[in-house]
Scaffold this active site. Structure first.
Site, PDB file in Angstrom:
ATOM      1  N   LYS A 162       0.879  -1.180   0.000  1.00 42.16           N
ATOM      2  CA  LYS A 162       0.000   0.000   0.000  1.00 42.16           C
ATOM      3  C   LYS A 162       0.913   1.226   0.000  1.00 42.16           C
ATOM      4  CE  LYS A 162      -1.869   2.990   1.972  1.00 42.16           C
ATOM      5  NZ  LYS A 162      -1.700   4.424   1.571  1.00 42.16           N
ATOM      6  N   GLY A 201       6.639   5.343   8.213  1.00 45.39           N
ATOM      7  CA  GLY A 201       5.766   6.517   8.222  1.00 45.39           C
ATOM      8  C   GLY A 201       5.846   7.196   9.569  1.00 45.39           C
ATOM      9  N   SER A 202       4.783   7.880   9.923  1.00 43.33           N
ATOM     10  CA  SER A 202       4.815   8.695  11.140  1.00 43.33           C
ATOM     11  C   SER A 202       4.640   7.829  12.394  1.00 43.33           C
ATOM     12  CB  SER A 202       3.708   9.743  11.069  1.00 43.33           C
ATOM     13  OG  SER A 202       2.465   9.088  10.966  1.00 43.33           O
ATOM     14  N   THR A 203       5.082   8.357  13.504  1.00 39.92           N
ATOM     15  CA  THR A 203       4.961   7.640  14.776  1.00 39.92           C
ATOM     16  C   THR A 203       3.490   7.439  15.147  1.00 39.92           C
ATOM     17  OG1 THR A 203       7.112   8.428  15.486  1.00 39.92           O
ATOM     18  CG2 THR A 203       5.576   7.781  17.234  1.00 39.92           C
ATOM     19  N   ASP A 204       2.657   8.449  14.891  1.00 39.16           N
ATOM     20  CA  ASP A 204       1.233   8.303  15.242  1.00 39.16           C
ATOM     21  C   ASP A 204       0.605   7.135  14.506  1.00 39.16           C
ATOM     22  OD1 ASP A 204       1.311  10.385  16.977  1.00 39.16           O
ATOM     23  OD2 ASP A 204       0.389  11.857  15.630  1.00 39.16           O
ATOM     24  N   VAL A 205       0.869   7.051  13.218  1.00 40.00           N
ATOM     25  CA  VAL A 205       0.288   5.939  12.448  1.00 40.00           C
ATOM     26  C   VAL A 205       0.940   4.621  12.874  1.00 40.00           C
ATOM     27  CG1 VAL A 205      -0.045   4.966  10.140  1.00 40.00           C
ATOM     28  CG2 VAL A 205      -0.440   7.401  10.520  1.00 40.00           C
ATOM     29  N   GLY A 206       2.220   4.652  13.209  1.00 46.91           N
ATOM     30  CA  GLY A 206       2.894   3.443  13.718  1.00 46.91           C
ATOM     31  C   GLY A 206       2.176   2.867  14.932  1.00 46.91           C
ATOM     32  N   GLU A 250       9.362   1.629  11.000  1.00 49.68           N
ATOM     33  CA  GLU A 250      10.389   2.663  10.751  1.00 49.68           C
ATOM     34  C   GLU A 250       9.675   4.001  10.811  1.00 49.68           C
ATOM     35  OE1 GLU A 250      13.521   2.210  10.424  1.00 49.68           O
ATOM     36  OE2 GLU A 250      13.744   0.098   9.915  1.00 49.68           O
TER      37      GLU A 250
HETATM   38  P1  NAD Z   1       2.040   8.675   7.379  1.00 41.99           P
HETATM   39  O1  NAD Z   1       2.281   7.925   8.635  1.00 41.99           O
HETATM   40  O2  NAD Z   1       1.029   9.736   7.352  1.00 41.99           O
HETATM   41  O3  NAD Z   1       1.663   7.678   6.200  1.00 41.99           O
HETATM   42  C1  NAD Z   1       2.468   6.578   5.837  1.00 41.99           C
HETATM   43  C2  NAD Z   1       1.610   5.520   5.189  1.00 41.99           C
HETATM   44  O4  NAD Z   1       0.676   5.005   6.137  1.00 41.99           O
HETATM   45  C3  NAD Z   1       0.801   5.996   3.992  1.00 41.99           C
HETATM   46  O5  NAD Z   1       0.820   4.975   3.013  1.00 41.99           O
HETATM   47  C4  NAD Z   1      -0.596   6.156   4.596  1.00 41.99           C
HETATM   48  O6  NAD Z   1      -1.644   6.037   3.662  1.00 41.99           O
HETATM   49  C5  NAD Z   1      -0.644   5.024   5.585  1.00 41.99           C
HETATM   50  N1  NAD Z   1      -1.603   5.193   6.690  1.00 41.99           N
HETATM   51  C6  NAD Z   1      -2.144   6.338   7.176  1.00 41.99           C
HETATM   52  N2  NAD Z   1      -2.959   6.060   8.227  1.00 41.99           N
HETATM   53  C7  NAD Z   1      -2.929   4.717   8.405  1.00 41.99           C
HETATM   54  C8  NAD Z   1      -3.535   3.825   9.341  1.00 41.99           C
HETATM   55  N3  NAD Z   1      -4.346   4.251  10.315  1.00 41.99           N
HETATM   56  N4  NAD Z   1      -3.239   2.508   9.239  1.00 41.99           N
HETATM   57  C9  NAD Z   1      -2.410   2.051   8.296  1.00 41.99           C
HETATM   58  N5  NAD Z   1      -1.816   2.839   7.373  1.00 41.99           N
HETATM   59  C10 NAD Z   1      -2.067   4.166   7.430  1.00 41.99           C
HETATM   60  O7  NAD Z   1       3.496   9.214   6.980  1.00 41.99           O
HETATM   61  P2  NAD Z   1       3.885  10.134   5.740  1.00 41.99           P
HETATM   62  O8  NAD Z   1       3.358  11.489   6.007  1.00 41.99           O
HETATM   63  O9  NAD Z   1       3.566   9.466   4.457  1.00 41.99           O
HETATM   64  O10 NAD Z   1       5.479  10.121   5.875  1.00 41.99           O
HETATM   65  C11 NAD Z   1       6.163  10.953   6.710  1.00 41.99           C
HETATM   66  C12 NAD Z   1       6.561  10.229   7.982  1.00 41.99           C
HETATM   67  O11 NAD Z   1       7.298   9.058   7.676  1.00 41.99           O
HETATM   68  C13 NAD Z   1       7.476  11.051   8.837  1.00 41.99           C
HETATM   69  O12 NAD Z   1       7.095  10.945  10.185  1.00 41.99           O
HETATM   70  C14 NAD Z   1       8.841  10.395   8.637  1.00 41.99           C
HETATM   71  O13 NAD Z   1       9.749  10.577   9.658  1.00 41.99           O
HETATM   72  C15 NAD Z   1       8.476   8.983   8.450  1.00 41.99           C
HETATM   73  N6  NAD Z   1       9.524   8.284   7.726  1.00 41.99           N
HETATM   74  C16 NAD Z   1      10.312   7.397   8.415  1.00 41.99           C
HETATM   75  C17 NAD Z   1      11.343   6.735   7.768  1.00 41.99           C
HETATM   76  C18 NAD Z   1      12.211   5.751   8.505  1.00 41.99           C
HETATM   77  O14 NAD Z   1      12.891   4.968   7.863  1.00 41.99           O
HETATM   78  N7  NAD Z   1      12.239   5.740   9.811  1.00 41.99           N
HETATM   79  C19 NAD Z   1      11.545   6.940   6.411  1.00 41.99           C
HETATM   80  C20 NAD Z   1      10.734   7.847   5.731  1.00 41.99           C
HETATM   81  C21 NAD Z   1       9.702   8.503   6.409  1.00 41.99           C
END
Ligand code: NAD
Length: 462
Positions: free
Chosen positions: A171, A223-228, A245
């Site tokens: 996804k 992605g973001s910590t909140d979504v993690g 990550e």
């Molecule tokens: P995001 O968390 O908003 O979204 C990431 C992905 O998760 C997208 O595909 C999104 O559609 C999906 N998503 C959103 N809500 C979801 C849910 N409830 N359940 C499952 N999936 C969901 O992040 P973003 O804005 O796309 O990316 C930026 C963030 O990613 C920043 O916080 C950045 O630090 C982090 N990031 C981390 C690394 C790493 O390797 N640690 C690398 C790149 C980006």
């Protein structure tokens, strides 16, 4: 351009018929219209991945490696097309996108070597017993990726997952999903069987459906910590395995004996690459008081001369500007930039804040934009204490001319990756991962093989 999901080797519309647009960040105009995935689409994709699993895991490891190498070669042969697609969809300069495709090629090539090297062990056992361990694929893997480096981050997950004999549902981020589809098409062309790699486009709903799916064995999320956190909760249903990550709040530590010229260069790379939309970006420049003013002025001179690039979305622009305003409200001073840039597109000014302290919001929350906050420190101990005073733990750097000091500080910094007299750069051959709110598990390097396999011990009475 209109794109359906890629399920079982076919392009299919969303079951609901719904669509969404992926926007060009430089203009805010639509680049493509895509299927808007929901739980029904995720169900179909997971079923396709489950059906493809017995076939793919049974492929001769030598052949599996050759298929992945063919995919690396196809990515290389189509690099210009992929880079153009990524450049438009994610709003990055073409040259940067070309380098990212090269990194993706390396990633696939590295993992193409792995299928023939995944081994088990023979184990000590009771007398009269033969005990050995098999390392097997975990099963169906869900990969959920962000928009900042779409092709590379997808490759860090998909390549080891497939190398280990798993099948995948990917996804990609809704802001920049296009390269994921081209990657899946090229995988099919390379010989990855239909259904072994599926792509469902969509937003949070599709991601959440994948994270919560009972027939998915593992999710790898960037992605973001909140979504993690949401993903960790959703994974509890079937106790699926996770790699997370997440975000960062990395510190770039410049000690009193640093080469200031080099540290200025490093600070520019650390913070302003990809408009600061880099998980490892150093948003905190922790500088010794003897050189903090010179360093700040020289970085600010360079920053004033930068051509602003677009952020990925209006949402991201609003978030960055909110943090800029909070910094000033809490007493920081913008030595360069500090505001937005009028539209079209999602622009903000590259910014240097001085007079900041580590307890300000600008130094606690992830910015994910082109801004650095300078924090003055009196000595090495304070530098380490300030750098580690964060709940994140993704990356850090230290600048010093003293080699022993460099390694001492590198050990003391609480981060998954530490650079010495440099900032940025990862090799696919070494583990990359976070601590604390930056997540857990590894991408890249041999440790990923453990992330995408599970052990079985077999005992035979002789
Ligand atoms: P995001 O968390 O908003 O979204 C990431 C992905 O998760 C997208 O595909 C999104 O559609 C999906 N998503 C959103 N809500 C979801 C849910 N409830 N359940 C499952 N999936 C969901 O992040 P973003 O804005 O796309 O990316 C930026 C963030 O990613 C920043 O916080 C950045 O630090 C982090 N990031 C981390 C690394 C790493 O390797 N640690 C690398 C790149 C980006």
């Amino acid at each position: 351009m209109i794109r359906g999901h890629f399920i079982g080797g076919d392009e299919v519309p969303a079951a609901s018929g719904a669509t969404f647009d992926s926007l060009d960040p430089t203009s805010g105009e639509a680049v493509a219209t895509l299927a808007l995935g929901d739980a029904q689409d995720v169900d179909r994709a997971v079923a396709a991945a489950r059906a493809a699993l017995p076939g793919w895991r049974a492929v001769d490891p030598y052949e599996r490696g050759r298929i992945l190498q063919r995919l690396a070669d196809l990515l290389e042969a189509n690099a210009d097309e992929l880079a153009a697609l990524e450049s438009r969809d994610a709003g990055k300069p073409f040259g940067d996108a070309v380098r990212e495709v090269e990194r993706a090629v390396r990633t696939w090539s590295y993992y193409a070597g792995w299928p023939t090297k995944i081994t088990g062990t023979t184990n000590p056992a009771d007398p009269g017993v033969f005990s050995y361990t098999l390392r097997e694929p975990v099963g169906v893997v869900g990969a959920i990726t962000p928009w900042n480096f779409p092709l590379i981050i997808a490759s860090w997950k998909l390549a080891p997952a497939l190398a280990c004999g798993n099948t995948v549902v990917h996804k990609p981020a809704e802001e920049a999903p296009l390269s994921a589809f081209r990657l899946a098409e090229l995988a099919l062309e390379a010989g990855v069987p239909a259904g072994a790699l599926n792509v469902v486009s969509g937003e949070a709903e599709a991601g959440a459906a994948l994270a919560g799916h009972d027939d998915v064995d593992k999710v790898s999320f960037t992605g973001s910590t909140d979504v993690g956190r949401e993903i960790q909760k959703a994974a509890a249903g079937n106790l699926k395995r996770l790699t997370l990550e997440l975000g960062g709040k990395s510190a770039n530590v410049v000690l009193d004996d640093a080469d200031v010229e080099a540290a200025v260069e490093g600070a520019m790379r650390a913070t302003f690459r990809n408009q600061g939309q880099v998980c490892t970006a150093a948003a905190r420049l922790v500088a010794h008081e003897s050189l903090a003013d010179e360093l700040s002025e020289r970085v600010a001179d360079r920053v004033r001369a930068l051509e602003p690039g677009p952020l990925i979305s209006e949402r991201q622009r609003a978030h960055v500007l909110d943090l800029y305003r909070s910094a000033v409200a809490e007493g920081a001073r913008a030595l360069a930039g500090g505001g937005g840039v009028d539209g079209p597109g999602f622009y903000v000014e590259p910014t240097v804040f001085v007079d900041t302290t580590n307890d300000m919001r600008i130094n606690r929350e992830e910015i994910f934009g082109p801004a650095v906050a300078v924090i003055r420190v009196a000595d090495e101990d304070e530098a380490v204490r300030v750098a580690n005073d964060t709940r994140f733990g993704l990356a850090a750097a230290v600048w010093t001319r003293d080699a022993s000091r460099a390694h001492r500080v590198a050990r003391a910094l609480n981060a998954g990756t530490v650079w010495i007299n440099n900032y940025g750069g990862l090799d696919v051959y070494a583990a990359y991962g976070g601590r604390g709110l930056s997540g857990y598990g590894y991408e890249q390097g041999p440790q990923t093989i453990e992330e995408y396999t599970t052990l079985k011990t077999v005992r035979q009475t002789l």
